[in-house]
Design a protein around this motif. Structure first.
Motif, mmCIF file in Angstrom:
data_model
loop_
_atom_site.group_PDB
_atom_site.id
_atom_site.type_symbol
_atom_site.label_atom_id
_atom_site.label_comp_id
_atom_site.label_asym_id
_atom_site.label_seq_id
_atom_site.Cartn_x
_atom_site.Cartn_y
_atom_site.Cartn_z
ATOM 1 N N SER A 80 0.804 -1.218 0.000
ATOM 2 C CA SER A 80 0.000 0.000 0.000
ATOM 3 C C SER A 80 0.834 1.264 0.000
ATOM 4 C CB SER A 80 -0.926 0.013 1.222
ATOM 5 O OG SER A 80 -0.179 0.246 2.415
ATOM 6 N N ARG A 187 -6.350 0.125 -16.176
ATOM 7 C CA ARG A 187 -7.230 1.270 -15.917
ATOM 8 C C ARG A 187 -8.664 0.817 -15.652
ATOM 9 N NH1 ARG A 187 -10.741 3.738 -19.027
ATOM 10 N NH2 ARG A 187 -9.932 2.847 -20.975
ATOM 11 N N GLN A 190 -8.947 -0.703 -12.172
ATOM 12 C CA GLN A 190 -8.897 0.322 -11.134
ATOM 13 C C GLN A 190 -10.240 1.049 -11.016
ATOM 14 O OE1 GLN A 190 -5.801 1.376 -9.106
ATOM 15 N NE2 GLN A 190 -5.862 -0.790 -9.577
ATOM 16 N N GLU A 191 -10.855 1.357 -12.146
ATOM 17 C CA GLU A 191 -12.122 2.087 -12.122
ATOM 18 C C GLU A 191 -13.286 1.193 -11.710
ATOM 19 O OE1 GLU A 191 -12.810 4.185 -15.769
ATOM 20 O OE2 GLU A 191 -10.770 5.010 -15.839
ATOM 21 N N ALA A 194 -13.006 0.414 -7.851
ATOM 22 C CA ALA A 194 -12.612 1.516 -6.968
ATOM 23 C C ALA A 194 -13.455 1.587 -5.701
ATOM 24 C CB ALA A 194 -12.689 2.840 -7.728
ATOM 25 N N ARG A 200 -7.416 -0.447 -3.309
ATOM 26 C CA ARG A 200 -6.284 0.460 -3.142
ATOM 27 C C ARG A 200 -5.806 0.917 -4.504
ATOM 28 N NH1 ARG A 200 -2.574 -3.599 -0.136
ATOM 29 N NH2 ARG A 200 -4.091 -5.039 -1.019
ATOM 30 N N PRO A 201 -5.626 2.212 -4.694
ATOM 31 C CA PRO A 201 -5.109 2.680 -5.986
ATOM 32 C C PRO A 201 -3.738 2.065 -6.258
ATOM 33 C CG PRO A 201 -5.925 4.518 -4.669
ATOM 34 C CD PRO A 201 -5.880 3.321 -3.756
ATOM 35 N N ARG A 202 -3.546 1.580 -7.470
ATOM 36 C CA ARG A 202 -2.280 0.970 -7.852
ATOM 37 C C ARG A 202 -1.819 1.574 -9.165
ATOM 38 N NH1 ARG A 202 -0.227 -0.588 -3.968
ATOM 39 N NH2 ARG A 202 0.830 -2.484 -4.633
ATOM 40 N N THR A 203 -0.560 1.976 -9.229
ATOM 41 C CA THR A 203 -0.002 2.368 -10.508
ATOM 42 C C THR A 203 0.094 1.130 -11.391
ATOM 43 O OG1 THR A 203 2.285 1.935 -9.871
ATOM 44 C CG2 THR A 203 1.390 4.137 -9.358
ATOM 45 N N TRP A 207 0.577 -2.677 -9.946
ATOM 46 C CA TRP A 207 -0.395 -3.702 -10.348
ATOM 47 C C TRP A 207 0.304 -4.851 -11.067
ATOM 48 C CZ3 TRP A 207 -1.978 -4.586 -15.623
ATOM 49 C CH2 TRP A 207 -3.123 -5.343 -15.790
#
Length: 320
Positions: A80, A187, A190-191, A194, A200-203, A207
């Motif tokens: 995280s 992408r 992630q969306e 969400a 958890r936001p992941r680049t 990811w």
């Protein structure tokens, strides 16, 4: 790694190394047999954990042994960059004192990782089978609580009854063998997820490491595109699980839900693996999911194989 207190009498603890992967795999399969009745862990999964670039095995892993026999394994994973820290723990049922020793070591390390990230508290998560080899009364006594349940659903498939569905009008599917499509899959995931529990936001790079992207067959991940709208859904599957095709992710963007795309992708999953000679497929689902995923899967004939619980413990970070 050094410890400030010894393990229970007769047991030893040391960090894992990449070379321990076969022994760890064998231990996890012994636990699998006790919990779900079959061995499900393969060597690739273990190696991916032990060789993950974000893991310092000297400080983040522990092997519990009784003489030459490996009887327990613990791993702490910081994915995280904040206070959320994941724990893995497996132990043979006759070694409960050793299990609690591993918990003490893992909890302490999790607080260190959260502190290094600048977090004011460490929020620890652990997945356990609903009928675990661990005595959960003992960890409740340490402050752990069960906060979520996931089910693994499975279904038999057959090319005679599960053909690849005909294309939907205005909908096209493409796989993700191209780099740009893998980035689109990231992408969309992630969306689509969400608002889900523990999202958890992941680049893209994070990811990619989390899913062991370098070893996936990207012809088995599909993006759904709706004419005039664009890319709206993703289905990420894999064929390296024991005996079953597996769907890691099936996500539809909120604006595109309710028009049958989820069911179409699910049938595509069934049909592709049936046509490829597989006899069964499976996936995991959050039983408290508010998008209707559980009802969708059950409505398409998927049934419960086993279930796992998310356990959580929140600890303060000293000095913050």
């Amino acid at each position: 790694m050094t410890t400030t207190f010894p393990p229970p009498a007769g047991l030893t603890v040391r960090p894992a190394t990449p070379g321990d992967a076969p022994a760890v795999r064998d231990l996890l399969n012994r636990v699998d047999l006790l919990e779900i009745g079959r061995a499900e862990t393969d060597l690739r999964e273990v190696r991916a954990d032990l060789e993950h670039p974000g893991t310092d095995l000297r400080r983040d892993s522990w092997l519990l042994a009784d003489g030459d026999e490996l009887v327990g394994y613990g791993l702490v994973r910081d994915r995280s960059g904040g206070g959320r820290i994941d724990l893995d723990q497996y132990v043979l049922p006759q070694y409960q004192a050793g299990a609690l020793h591993l918990f003490a070591l893992m909890e302490r390390r999790a607080v260190e990782l959260a502190a290094a990230n600048g977090a004011s508290r460490a929020v620890l998560h652990l997945l356990l089978n609903t009928r675990p080899t661990l005595d959960t009364r003992a960890i409740r006594g340490r402050g752990w609580a069960c906060v979520r349940r996931y089910q693994v659903l499975e279904r038999r498939v057959d090319p005679r009854t599960d053909p690849v569905p005909a294309p939907r009008p205005g909908v096209t599917l493409r796989d993700c063998r191209r780099e740009e499509d893998r980035r689109t899959a990231h992408r969309l995931e992630q969306e689509a997820f969400a608002a889900h529990f523990d999202a958890r936001p992941r680049t893209f790079e994070q990811w990619w490491e989390d899913i062991d992207g370098a070893h996936l067959d990207w012809s088995l991940t599909w993006i759904a595109t709706v004419a005039g709208v664009g890319d709206v859904a993703v289905l990420r599957t894999r064929d390296d699980r024991a005996g079953r095709g597996w769907a890691d992710r099936l996500g539809v963007l909120p604006a595109a839900r309710g028009c049958g795309l989820g069911g179409y992708l699910l049938r595509h999953f069934f049909g592709h693996y049936a046509a490829s000679g597989w006899e069964a497929v499976a996936l995991g689902v959050d039983t408290a999911n508010t998008t209707g995923a559980l009802a969708l899967y059950e409505g398409h004939g998927m049934t419960v194989d086993f279930a796992v619980d998310t356990w959580e413990l929140t600890l303060p970070v000293p000095g913050l």
